[in-house]
Scaffold this motif. Structure first.
Motif, PDB file in Angstrom:
ATOM      1  N   GLN A 370      12.889  19.208  33.114  1.00 40.02           N
ATOM      2  CA  GLN A 370      11.756  19.567  32.268  1.00 40.02           C
ATOM      3  C   GLN A 370      11.186  20.953  32.526  1.00 40.02           C
ATOM      4  N   GLU A 510       6.592  11.164  31.506  1.00 36.75           N
ATOM      5  CA  GLU A 510       5.688  11.441  30.388  1.00 36.75           C
ATOM      6  C   GLU A 510       4.544  12.362  30.806  1.00 36.75           C
ATOM      7  N   VAL A 511       3.994  12.109  32.002  1.00 35.68           N
ATOM      8  CA  VAL A 511       2.823  12.873  32.425  1.00 35.68           C
ATOM      9  C   VAL A 511       3.205  14.245  32.969  1.00 35.68           C
ATOM     10  N   GLN A 513       5.424  16.449  32.020  1.00 40.86           N
ATOM     11  CA  GLN A 513       5.565  17.474  30.990  1.00 40.86           C
ATOM     12  C   GLN A 513       4.199  17.996  30.567  1.00 40.86           C
ATOM     13  N   THR A 514       3.226  17.103  30.494  1.00 44.66           N
ATOM     14  CA  THR A 514       1.864  17.536  30.173  1.00 44.66           C
ATOM     15  C   THR A 514       1.284  18.371  31.300  1.00 44.66           C
ATOM     16  N   ALA A 515       1.522  17.935  32.536  1.00 42.39           N
ATOM     17  CA  ALA A 515       0.931  18.599  33.693  1.00 42.39           C
ATOM     18  C   ALA A 515       1.367  20.053  33.811  1.00 42.39           C
ATOM     19  N   SER A 517       2.143  22.039  31.548  1.00 38.28           N
ATOM     20  CA  SER A 517       1.641  22.866  30.450  1.00 38.28           C
ATOM     21  C   SER A 517       0.151  23.155  30.587  1.00 38.28           C
ATOM     22  N   LEU A 518      -0.540  22.442  31.487  1.00 36.90           N
ATOM     23  CA  LEU A 518      -1.971  22.658  31.660  1.00 36.90           C
ATOM     24  C   LEU A 518      -2.225  23.956  32.419  1.00 36.90           C
TER      25      LEU A 518
END
Length: 531
Positions: A370, A510-511, A513-515, A517-518
């Protein structure tokens, strides 16, 4: 100008962007001078050891010395572990500490200790500035020493009374050093050694990365077509899918590549630092060695040099590649490459990962999948370091930071701060055990305060797993290796940092990929079995 103003001008001349440290009485003038710099930002940290760790990782990635500072006595002493780490790991660092005034050093004085003597064994150079007008020369020498040859640490002391002494403004020019070239005769001897061998095996060390010789070594390997392995700190030099990549060596147990090395009749050792692994542990048969490096090898009966090519590694390989490098393609017996890939979990089916329990190896595959090619991973020291060295395959050389010289627990959290400042456009992921995390957790406040988006992954098993394993093997039981932990999510929240506690690999995938980008620091608490 006061002396510290000139000192800061000298730092600016060296391209310094950040100084990591904590303010103290004897460094007030230095920090005040830095505060007026248009180029340098002072980064207040929570412990001087963290400052040295930040400077070390910053220096390794920025390709110029990182700078840290502390005041005298116990504060300067706190730098020691970080400077020793930089020295053994080959990271360029310049530390500048305050000291009692010269008029106080002839007698027992409050907080005074001969810190240059303390630092001498763990640095390339340790000295006190005794005359304010020598500051330009000493700063230039400090940076030159930290970066030339094998990178390392330098420690300078500035007595308090000299800090305010009037000094004429002056900086010394930085002279670009010409790389040392090997002689054509030694290059021809190396080619002759290659032609005489039947089963050469290439061993790559981290100096290949430091001397920017990655393209040249790939060209050399492409011509030679022999099997290749690399040390912990040289990961990323070889593409994961390179057909002759036999991955990492240097493990205490299950070091599978050694069986392939044992079959060789010549070891081509390029830029390898024996601080990572002594030759007797990987050259058990005393196989003749073709030594390609910018430094002479240490005398060692398990490192029998048959031919040596001394010079800048990049230039040495360019000269070798310009000649007729013979093709020496051979394959170690026993389907070794496939066995390594399976045993080290280098290749895994992603369809199975999401359905499975949490594990460090699967987390590493998610990170690999990722993140972008320039992602930087900073590993702490512990059982997970071995998993990272075996399983994780960085996409670019130098993008995996592993302390494998001094091997200092606690380096990862402050190191990730240094990494993000050196590589602001790269995702930075810190992987630490709960033992290492608790040593330097306070530095997360620094990341939050200055707004650094780093991802911190804490592997939480409440045990020193490597020590537990060694005890079980030696004594049949373990003791004094387990501990309790705080709730890491509550602790992170108290710093104003978002935290996640995934319960499965699907949750983590899932989390994560969000992390990444923050635009803020994020912490993962990965609960692993305690046994």
């Amino acid at each position: 100008m006061k002396a510290t103003d000139v000192l800061v001008q000298c730092l600016e001349n060296e391209g310094v962007e950040y100084v990591f440290g904590i303010v103290g009485k004897e460094t007030l003038d230095l920090v005040e001078s830095i505060s007026r710099s248009q180029q340098i930002q002072f980064i207040p940290v929570r412990h001087e050891q963290g400052a040295a760790f930040m400077a070390g990782v910053y220096g390794k990635l920025a390709k110029r010395p990182g700078v840290c500072t502390a005041t005298l006595g116990p504060r300067a002493g706190n730098l020691l572990t970080g400077l020793a780490t930089a020295q053994l790991d080959g990271s360029p660092v310049v530390a500048i500490a305050g000291q009692a005034g010269l008029g106080m050093q002839h007698k027992h004085s409050h907080q005074f200790i001969e810190m240059t003597d303390v630092m001498e064994p763990v640095t390339k150079w340790s000295a006190q500035i005794k005359e304010a007008d020598t500051i330009p020369e000493m700063i230039r020498k400090a940076f030159k020493t930290a970066y030339e040859g094998k990178h390392g640490a330098v420690f300078l002391e500035l007595p308090e009374n000299l800090a305010v002494k009037p000094v004429p403004p002056k900086v010394l020019p930085i002279m670009n050093e010409q790389p040392v070239l090997p002689s054509l005769q030694t290059i021809q001897c190396a080619i002759s050694s290659l032609k005489q061998s039947e089963r050469p095996f290439v061993i790559i060390g981290q100096k290949v990365i430091k001397q920017e010789a990655c393209a040249e070594i790939l060209a050399f390997i492409s011509k030679l077509q022999a099997p290749v392995t690399h040390s912990f700190m040289a990961k990323g030099v070889l593409p994961k899918d390179a057909p002759n990549n036999y991955f990492t060596f240097g493990f205490n147990e299950n070091d599978l590549v050694l069986s392939g090395i044992d079959e060789a009749d010549l070891l081509i050792v390029i830029g390898f630092d024996t601080i990572e692994r002594l030759p007797k542990e990987w050259n058990r048969r005393r196989i003749p060695i073709l030594h390609i490096d910018s430094e002479l090898p240490e005398p060692d009966e398990y490192y029998p040099v048959a031919t040596q090519v001394m010079g800048h590694i990049k230039n040495s390989l360019q000269m070798l590649n310009s000649l007729d490098v013979p093709v020496k393609s051979w394959v170690p017996s026993g389907n070794l490459k496939k066995n390594i890939e399976q045993s080290y979990q280098i290749t895994l089916e992603f369809s199975n990962i999401a359905q499975s329990p949490l594990s460090i190896e699967k987390i590493l595959h998610i990170i690999e999948k990722q993140t972008s090619d320039n992602a930087v991973v900073v590993s702490d020291v512990g059982a997970h370091k071995i998993s990272i060295a075996r399983t994780y395959q960085p996409k670019e050389p130098g993008s995996l930071i592993i302390s494998n010289g001094l091997a200092s627990m606690g380096i990862a959290i402050p190191g990730s701060i240094g990494a993000k400042l050196a590589c602001p456009n790269a995702p930075v992921i810190c992987i630490t055990g709960d033992g290492g995390a608790m040593m330097t957790f306070s530095e997360l406040e620094v990341a939050k305060r200055i707004g650094l988006p780093v991802v911190i992954i804490v592997l939480n098993d409440q045990v020193l797993k490597l020590e537990q394993k060694m005890m079980n093997k030696k004594f049949g039981r373990s003791f004094n290796v387990t501990f309790g932990n705080p709730d890491f999510l509550i602790l992170a929240d108290s710093f104003g940092i978002k935290g996640f506690r995934p319960e499965s690999m699907r949750d983590f995938e899932e989390v994560f990929q969000t992390a990444i980008s923050l635009q803020e620091p994020v912490l993962f608490d990965i609960q692993l079995p305690h046994s």
